[in-house]
Design a protein around this motif. Structure first.
Motif, PDB file in Angstrom:
ATOM      1  N   SER A  11      83.851   2.298  10.277  1.00  0.00           N
ATOM      2  CA  SER A  11      83.356   3.454  10.656  1.00  0.00           C
ATOM      3  C   SER A  11      83.788   4.114  11.816  1.00  0.00           C
ATOM      4  CB  SER A  11      81.762   3.444  10.658  1.00  0.00           C
ATOM      5  OG  SER A  11      81.087   4.791  10.903  1.00  0.00           O
ATOM      6  N   CYS A  59      84.549   4.887   3.687  1.00  0.00           N
ATOM      7  CA  CYS A  59      84.236   6.167   3.642  1.00  0.00           C
ATOM      8  C   CYS A  59      85.393   7.230   3.524  1.00  0.00           C
ATOM      9  CB  CYS A  59      83.720   6.529   5.030  1.00  0.00           C
ATOM     10  SG  CYS A  59      82.017   5.822   5.385  1.00  0.00           S
ATOM     11  N   SER A 114      76.012   4.723   6.544  1.00  0.00           N
ATOM     12  CA  SER A 114      77.247   5.576   5.937  1.00  0.00           C
ATOM     13  C   SER A 114      78.025   4.711   5.195  1.00  0.00           C
ATOM     14  CB  SER A 114      77.858   6.533   6.836  1.00  0.00           C
ATOM     15  OG  SER A 114      78.995   7.035   6.279  1.00  0.00           O
ATOM     16  N   LYS A 151      72.850  11.213   6.474  1.00  0.00           N
ATOM     17  CA  LYS A 151      74.264  11.479   5.741  1.00  0.00           C
ATOM     18  C   LYS A 151      75.424  11.457   6.678  1.00  0.00           C
ATOM     19  CE  LYS A 151      76.861  14.012   2.365  1.00  0.00           C
ATOM     20  NZ  LYS A 151      76.868  15.103   1.465  1.00  0.00           N
ATOM     21  N   SER A 152      76.415  10.645   6.572  1.00  0.00           N
ATOM     22  CA  SER A 152      77.705  10.961   7.534  1.00  0.00           C
ATOM     23  C   SER A 152      78.968  10.766   6.882  1.00  0.00           C
ATOM     24  CB  SER A 152      77.507   9.862   8.660  1.00  0.00           C
ATOM     25  OG  SER A 152      78.684   9.752   9.818  1.00  0.00           O
ATOM     26  N   GLN A 153      79.553  11.803   6.732  1.00  0.00           N
ATOM     27  CA  GLN A 153      80.834  11.674   6.008  1.00  0.00           C
ATOM     28  C   GLN A 153      81.774  12.553   6.817  1.00  0.00           C
ATOM     29  OE1 GLN A 153      81.867   9.949   3.286  1.00  0.00           O
ATOM     30  NE2 GLN A 153      79.931   8.952   3.461  1.00  0.00           N
TER      31      GLN A 153
END
Length: 585
Positions: A159, A217, A463, A483-485
């Motif tokens: 990440s 991701c 995430s 949410k983390s995109q």
């Protein structure tokens, strides 16, 4: 006869004095030197760089380990018997040490860029050594107490790698000003060439680093699986005392789809919720039953357990620094909490139409319920009125006892092969995030094995697991998971191109600036003096001609100048002025 009366006047060099003064306690001009640094000072510079890199690693470790601070304090509690937040002194000392070493390293780099001799003050040498040894001892201690946590470094890179890449690229790009100022000088030596080569290698490595990243991701949004369900691990223990009714209510309010609890069996067969072996940390047993405070919690009967307060400790210790976020009404409810029974928790889950994950602790062999604990658990499930299909159990027991909890879905916290899972009749796994690789998760899901990952308390970890396809996560902080995109590829390419343009521009500018200062000759000085003969620069240039051995001044340069006009020479380290007298016959 010509008389020269030297009057030495120094121009102020505030920045140089600041750099050399703080780094080496050389505040005066005569204390500084532009000679090459000694071998010992180069060794100290190497120690300083090594300390910086170690502290950078140490700081990053504690940054990503925030997800498991509760587990760290739990490990220390099991050793010392006293619950306190041990991360506070570690974080404070790490912040101070990293800031100190970083500041000294910046000063050292400025020394190199300005051509000043390195000479670290002895007080700073003691400070650097003390910081280095303290950090090394901290690494050794964590490896002994919390050795499994090192795995989070590799997990976190999935990440944080893109952000670390951009930060490192910005830092190396900024350093290009110092490197360019040092290596473009006319008198170039082997060390300058080595510095340039090392810098180019580091820069190219950063430009190409994204090619080695394997971040799950970095994927198409349309290929994402549904968002993982959040299980309230002991409720919401950062907002209310763990394993209490108010804690489970807060978890459900923040979107938890399931509740997880630790189950212990009392001496009279009542399943209640308690994580610790004793009641000391989360109740006032030391006040109510002082002689029994170190006794195993399962040897208390339910009447005794129910008489204990299970919320006041949270208000007194504020274990997660969250009391300021609570209202007066919340604090009042917390202060009146008692130990929660399994029936109460399951009834709450049934009313909320959620499921339950139970970590059942088997009573000791000498316990009266050591052979009937499974029947006590089933009795509680039936009494709560919740469907057995919505209850999963993790029994900390041998496989011979696992099958006794009949009718409940069985899960395990062991990482097993698919064949072993089928053989044991297990329907799901509850794994620590460090043991749940992307490959394993895909294999389990392909064979219809449900996977729950714990503990997940930071958005970046949530995430990663979301992108990996994990169906559910167990969290102590359901209120912070979001949410983390991000689209990283465009950011990488853009940052590389911008960095390359800036570095190229800086090197070209430094080369132009240095060459302009070094390529002056007497003839150019004379022509410049004719154009600006009344300025102070004329006097500076005339002195340069005198000391360079050039021809005497032409008449046009002497026009308008009195016989006693002061001429000045401003070398690199100061400004010398002379009074030029007239000719006497």
């Amino acid at each position: 006869m010509v008389k020269h009366q030297p009057l030495q006047v120094y121009e102020k060099q505030i920045f140089v004095s600041f750099v050399t003064g703080i780094y080496g306690c050389r505040w005066k001009r005569y204390q500084r030197s532009q000679d090459n640094s000694s071998r010992w000072e180069c060794i100290w510079f190497f120690i300083l760089c090594s300390s910086f890199l170690l502290l950078l690693f140490w700081s990053y470790f504690w940054l990503v380990a925030q997800n498991d601070f509760n587990e760290f304090n739990w490990s220390v509690y099991n050793r010392s018997g006293e619950w306190r937040d041990e991360t506070i002194p570690i974080l404070a000392s790490t912040t101070v040490g990293f800031s100190y070493i970083t500041f000294l390293l910046i000063l050292a780099l400025f020394h190199i860029s300005l051509g000043q001799q390195l000479n670290l003050y002895w007080v700073h040498k003691i400070g650097v050594l003390a910081t280095l040894l303290t950090t090394i001892s901290g690494v050794v201690s964590v490896d002994d107490i919390w050795g499994d946590e090192w795995d989070i470094l590799l997990v976190s890179l999935q990440s944080t790698a893109p952000f670390l890449h951009i930060g490192a690229l910005a830092t190396v790009t900024a350093i290009s000003w110092l490197v360019a100022g040092y290596v473009v000088r006319r008198n170039r030596n082997n060390f300058q060439v080595m510095v340039l080569l090392i810098y180019i290698i580091i820069l190219l490595s950063l430009y190409l680093a994204p090619l080695t990243f394997t971040c799950p991701c970095i994927m198409d949004r349309h290929s994402l699986k549904p968002r993982p369900d959040i299980i309230g691990r002991r409720g919401a223990p950062m907002l209310a005392p763990e394993n209490t009714v108010v804690s489970f209510n807060r978890a459900l309010q923040h979107g938890a789809s399931s509740l997880e609890a630790d189950v212990t069996i009392s001496v009279d067969g009542v399943p209640f919720l308690m994580r610790d072996r004793t009641l000391r940390r989360t109740t006032d047993v030391s006040k109510v039953f002082p002689a029994r405070q170190f006794e195993d919690a399962s040897f208390f009967n339910w009447t005794e357990i129910r008489s204990l307060n299970a919320g006041q400790w949270f208000l007194e210790s504020d274990p997660y620094w969250t009391l300021e976020t609570l209202t007066a009404r919340d604090r009042g409810r917390i202060s009146n909490q008692t130990v929660c029974s399994l029936v109460e928790m399951l009834r709450l889950a049934a009313r909320a139409n959620s499921s339950a994950l139970l970590n059942i602790h088997r009573p000791p062999a000498e316990h009266p319920r050591s052979r009937s604990w499974f029947m006590d658990t089933l009795w509680a499930v039936q009494k709560a009125g919740i469907s057995q299909k919505r209850v999963r159990t993790v029994t900390w027991t041998p496989d011979t006892d696992r099958g006794r909890v009949r009718g409940l879905q069985q899960t395990t916290n062991e990482k097993l092969s698919v064949e072993e899972i089928r053989k044991r009749g297990i329907t799901s796994l509850t794994l620590h995030y460090s043991k749940a690789s992307n490959k394993d998760i895909k294999e389990y899901l392909a064979n219809n094995v449900t996977v729950t990952v714990y503990p997940v308390n930071e958005p970046w970890l949530y995430s990663i697991l979301w992108c990996s396809g994990v169906p559910s996560v167990s969290s102590d902080a359901p209120q912070v998971l979001r949410k983390s995109q991000n689209a990283y590829n465009f950011i990488w390419i853009t940052s590389d191109l911008v960095s390359l343009a800036i570095v190229t521009g800086i090197f070209c500018f430094q080369k132009w600036r240095i060459s302009g200062m070094q390529n002056c000759n007497p003839e150019q000085i004379m022509l410049s003096a004719v154009a600006r003969r009344s300025s102070q620069d004329v006097n500076i240039m005339k002195e340069k001609l005198i000391f360079s051995g050039a021809t005497p001044f032409p008449p046009e340069l002497n026009n308008g100048l009195s016989s006693t006009e002061e001429l000045s020479l401003c070398p690199e380290n100061g400004c010398e002025r002379y009074s030029h007298g007239g000719l006497r016959h």
